[in-house]
Motif scaffolding. Structure first.
Motif, PDB file in Angstrom:
ATOM      1  N   ALA A 276     -81.276 -31.883  -0.102  1.00 30.14           N
ATOM      2  CA  ALA A 276     -79.950 -31.403   0.254  1.00 30.14           C
ATOM      3  C   ALA A 276     -79.954 -30.934   1.595  1.00 30.14           C
ATOM      4  N   GLN A 277     -81.016 -30.607   2.173  1.00 34.19           N
ATOM      5  CA  GLN A 277     -81.468 -30.592   3.723  1.00 34.19           C
ATOM      6  C   GLN A 277     -80.574 -30.990   4.380  1.00 34.19           C
ATOM      7  N   TYR A 278     -81.074 -32.572   4.298  1.00 35.71           N
ATOM      8  CA  TYR A 278     -80.691 -33.386   5.033  1.00 35.71           C
ATOM      9  C   TYR A 278     -79.549 -33.887   4.281  1.00 35.71           C
ATOM     10  N   SER A 279     -78.645 -34.224   3.405  1.00 34.22           N
ATOM     11  CA  SER A 279     -77.188 -34.701   4.376  1.00 34.22           C
ATOM     12  C   SER A 279     -76.378 -33.997   4.764  1.00 34.22           C
ATOM     13  N   LYS A 280     -77.125 -32.415   4.747  1.00 32.76           N
ATOM     14  CA  LYS A 280     -76.409 -31.143   5.694  1.00 32.76           C
ATOM     15  C   LYS A 280     -77.010 -31.313   7.033  1.00 32.76           C
ATOM     16  N   ALA A 281     -77.520 -31.898   7.080  1.00 33.76           N
ATOM     17  CA  ALA A 281     -78.146 -32.283   8.329  1.00 33.76           C
ATOM     18  C   ALA A 281     -77.415 -33.358   8.788  1.00 33.76           C
ATOM     19  N   TYR A 282     -77.318 -34.311   8.246  1.00 30.33           N
ATOM     20  CA  TYR A 282     -76.713 -35.775   8.409  1.00 30.33           C
ATOM     21  C   TYR A 282     -74.845 -34.534   9.350  1.00 30.33           C
ATOM     22  N   GLY A 283     -73.946 -34.675   8.264  1.00 33.62           N
ATOM     23  CA  GLY A 283     -72.927 -34.220   8.589  1.00 33.62           C
ATOM     24  C   GLY A 283     -72.786 -33.393   9.631  1.00 33.62           C
ATOM     25  N   GLN A 284     -74.058 -32.109  10.108  1.00 35.35           N
ATOM     26  CA  GLN A 284     -74.080 -31.073  11.190  1.00 35.35           C
ATOM     27  C   GLN A 284     -73.896 -32.178  12.512  1.00 35.35           C
ATOM     28  N   GLU A 285     -74.656 -33.475  12.626  1.00 35.72           N
ATOM     29  CA  GLU A 285     -75.066 -34.239  13.629  1.00 35.72           C
ATOM     30  C   GLU A 285     -73.632 -35.235  13.861  1.00 35.72           C
ATOM     31  N   LYS A 286     -73.074 -35.593  12.715  1.00 33.78           N
ATOM     32  CA  LYS A 286     -71.716 -35.905  13.226  1.00 33.78           C
ATOM     33  C   LYS A 286     -70.376 -35.363  12.971  1.00 33.78           C
ATOM     34  N   ALA A 287     -70.262 -33.486  12.864  1.00 31.46           N
ATOM     35  CA  ALA A 287     -69.051 -33.413  12.862  1.00 31.46           C
ATOM     36  C   ALA A 287     -69.123 -33.526  14.725  1.00 31.46           C
ATOM     37  N   LEU A 288     -67.623 -32.860  15.683  1.00 24.98           N
ATOM     38  CA  LEU A 288     -67.270 -33.268  16.282  1.00 24.98           C
ATOM     39  C   LEU A 288     -66.581 -31.675  16.532  1.00 24.98           C
ATOM     40  N   GLY A 289     -66.275 -31.459  16.073  1.00 24.60           N
ATOM     41  CA  GLY A 289     -65.092 -30.336  16.520  1.00 24.60           C
ATOM     42  C   GLY A 289     -65.681 -28.762  16.767  1.00 24.60           C
ATOM     43  N   GLU A 290     -65.071 -28.261  17.595  1.00 27.96           N
ATOM     44  CA  GLU A 290     -64.845 -26.670  18.795  1.00 27.96           C
ATOM     45  C   GLU A 290     -65.653 -26.114  17.624  1.00 27.96           C
ATOM     46  N   PHE A 291     -65.111 -26.167  16.530  1.00 25.68           N
ATOM     47  CA  PHE A 291     -65.691 -25.142  15.063  1.00 25.68           C
ATOM     48  C   PHE A 291     -66.229 -25.996  13.906  1.00 25.68           C
ATOM     49  N   ILE A 292     -66.706 -25.638  13.524  1.00 27.63           N
ATOM     50  CA  ILE A 292     -67.254 -25.981  11.929  1.00 27.63           C
ATOM     51  C   ILE A 292     -67.731 -25.494  11.185  1.00 27.63           C
ATOM     52  N   PHE A 293     -67.171 -25.580   9.875  1.00 24.61           N
ATOM     53  CA  PHE A 293     -67.035 -25.074   8.682  1.00 24.61           C
ATOM     54  C   PHE A 293     -67.388 -25.986   7.139  1.00 24.61           C
ATOM     55  N   LEU A 294     -68.758 -25.320   6.997  1.00 31.71           N
ATOM     56  CA  LEU A 294     -69.765 -25.678   5.287  1.00 31.71           C
ATOM     57  C   LEU A 294     -68.658 -25.615   4.074  1.00 31.71           C
ATOM     58  N   PHE A 295     -69.258 -26.104   3.274  1.00 33.90           N
ATOM     59  CA  PHE A 295     -68.115 -26.255   2.279  1.00 33.90           C
ATOM     60  C   PHE A 295     -68.897 -26.849   1.578  1.00 33.90           C
ATOM     61  N   ASP A 296     -69.449 -26.241   0.279  1.00 35.49           N
ATOM     62  CA  ASP A 296     -69.764 -26.943  -1.102  1.00 35.49           C
ATOM     63  C   ASP A 296     -68.371 -27.549  -1.910  1.00 35.49           C
ATOM     64  N   HIS A 297     -69.700 -29.211  -2.276  1.00 30.84           N
ATOM     65  CA  HIS A 297     -67.732 -30.054  -3.691  1.00 30.84           C
ATOM     66  C   HIS A 297     -67.941 -29.241  -4.639  1.00 30.84           C
ATOM     67  N   ASP A 298     -68.789 -28.124  -4.530  1.00 34.12           N
ATOM     68  CA  ASP A 298     -67.927 -27.164  -6.341  1.00 34.12           C
ATOM     69  C   ASP A 298     -67.081 -26.237  -5.931  1.00 34.12           C
ATOM     70  N   ASP A 299     -66.819 -25.825  -5.113  1.00 34.21           N
ATOM     71  CA  ASP A 299     -66.225 -24.084  -5.086  1.00 34.21           C
ATOM     72  C   ASP A 299     -64.688 -24.176  -4.120  1.00 34.21           C
ATOM     73  N   LEU A 300     -64.159 -23.341  -3.816  1.00 32.26           N
ATOM     74  CA  LEU A 300     -62.578 -23.884  -3.619  1.00 32.26           C
ATOM     75  C   LEU A 300     -62.622 -22.969  -2.367  1.00 32.26           C
ATOM     76  N   ILE A 301     -61.131 -23.045  -1.834  1.00 36.41           N
ATOM     77  CA  ILE A 301     -60.878 -22.258  -0.420  1.00 36.41           C
ATOM     78  C   ILE A 301     -59.188 -22.288  -0.928  1.00 36.41           C
ATOM     79  N   ASP A 302     -58.977 -21.207  -0.171  1.00 35.16           N
ATOM     80  CA  ASP A 302     -57.409 -21.245  -0.274  1.00 35.16           C
ATOM     81  C   ASP A 302     -56.938 -22.359   0.648  1.00 35.16           C
ATOM     82  N   PHE A 303     -55.588 -22.511   0.450  1.00 38.22           N
ATOM     83  CA  PHE A 303     -54.538 -23.379   1.368  1.00 38.22           C
ATOM     84  C   PHE A 303     -54.945 -22.937   3.276  1.00 38.22           C
ATOM     85  N   ASP A 304     -54.766 -21.874   4.131  1.00 37.41           N
ATOM     86  CA  ASP A 304     -54.642 -20.682   4.578  1.00 37.41           C
ATOM     87  C   ASP A 304     -56.156 -20.415   5.346  1.00 37.41           C
TER      88      ASP A 304
END
Length: 338
Positions: A76-104
């Motif tokens: 999984a480290q390689y897919s996380k690294a891929y996303g890490q390289e592509k992210a353009l945001g001023e802030f970055i949030f790492l989210f697992d596909h099988d988890d949930l976050i509240d809308f806010d």
């Protein structure tokens, strides 16, 4: 009115439909975030089910979704690294596909940055649940006893927090990171390991001047049939991770205060790895068996055996002292006890 900065949310997907229809559940909570200026970095890690088709369905409806498909590299480290390289945001949030976050959740994290600009990471309250709904634990950075108490803002330095991961995690962070902190260490670790991300996450954490909390919620689920629960030869990697972390912690001068915790956990991990080695021994080539045995021996040599023995008493101490006295004896013993 000041324009909201772009926030990147990185999610990696591998056979997410087959595992539990996680594309739909993750998209529901991510697309409906009250904070609108987001890009959803979706890394399809060589899925063989309909994960890509599901992602494309949602991307047609929402231009904020960016899909990147890569060959599965088994770690999984390689897919996380891929996303890490592509992210353009001023802030970055790492989210697992099988988890949930509240809308806010993203909005509350960002608002905490505005209130406390000195922070480099903001983490929501993390609730760890079993899939039957029972709660395992709750963390406001450190463990909390209940959700019913009034929220209390907390902040700690990254250097303090990494100390409390030596041996075991006393903290749980699922944060929104300033981009330069999140990208300070690549998830593309120097060698492939099942839990290399645990090394990288600690190195990133140390880069944070301050980490603060907010009253948003991240729900982390423990799935009984997840890959983390399955018997796998890759789990021998955990002893290699212990080997590397011990050296890192020693170099940083944070090993000694929690040495007893670290070594006891490392011993348990070594015993489990030996059992796994014997379970898969007949399926391994002679070259692979030799390589895995070498890794186990390296872990045994580095283990602080006196520290481990000091944590037992009575018959247990005699029993474990005997096993710790000789690697070949330990290897032989668990071949039959296994």
């Amino acid at each position: 009115m000041q324009e909201q900065p772009l926030i990147s949310i990185i999610t990696t997907y591998y056979n997410s439909v087959q595992l539990g229809d996680f594309v739909k559940s993750s998209m529901k909570c991510l697309q409906n975030q009250t904070y609108q200026n987001i890009e959803l970095i979706c890394v399809n890690d060589g899925s063989t089910d309909s994960t890509l088709e599901d992602l494309e369905y949602f991307a047609k409806q929402d231009s904020r979704i960016k899909i990147y498909t890569k060959e599965n590299q088994k770690y999984a480290q390689y897919s996380k690294a891929y996303g890490q390289e592509k992210a353009l945001g001023e802030f970055i949030f790492l989210f697992d596909h099988d988890d949930l976050i509240d809308f806010d959740t993203i909005e509350k994290c960002y608002q905490t940055f505005l209130a406390h600009p000195e922070l480099d990471i903001v983490t929501p309250i993390v609730i760890t649940k079993f899939t039957d709904g029972n709660i395992k634990n709750i963390h406001n950075i450190y463990s909390e006893n209940t959700l019913n108490k009034e929220f209390e803002y907390k902040q700690f330095s990254g250097k303090q927090l990494i100390k409390d991961t030596v041996g075991k995690y006393d903290i749980h962070i699922r944060g929104l990171y300033k981009s330069f902190v999140f990208k300070s260490h690549s998830f593309n670790f120097t060698e492939p390991l099942l839990n290399a991300d645990e090394i990288v996450e600690r190195l990133i954490l140390e880069e944070a001047t301050l980490v603060g909390s907010c009253d948003a919620v991240y729900t982390h689920y423990i799935h009984p049939d997840s890959s983390a629960k399955l018997l796998s030869l890759k789990k021998i990697d955990i002893t290699r991770t212990d080997y590397l972390l011990r050296r890192i912690f020693k170099e940083k001068g944070i090993y000694e205060p929690r040495k007893s915790i670290f070594e006891f956990v490392a011993y348990k991990n070594l015993v489990n790895a030996i059992k796994i080695f014997h379970h898969f021994a007949k399926k391994m080539s002679s070259e692979e068996k030799s390589a895995q045995k070498k890794r186990l021996l390296e872990s045994y040599i580095e283990l602080d055996k006196e520290t481990v023995k000091s944590q037992f008493s009575g018959i247990s101490k005699l029993y474990n002292s005997l096993l710790l006295s000789n690697f070949s004896l330990m290897l032989w013993f668990y071949k039959f006890k296994n």
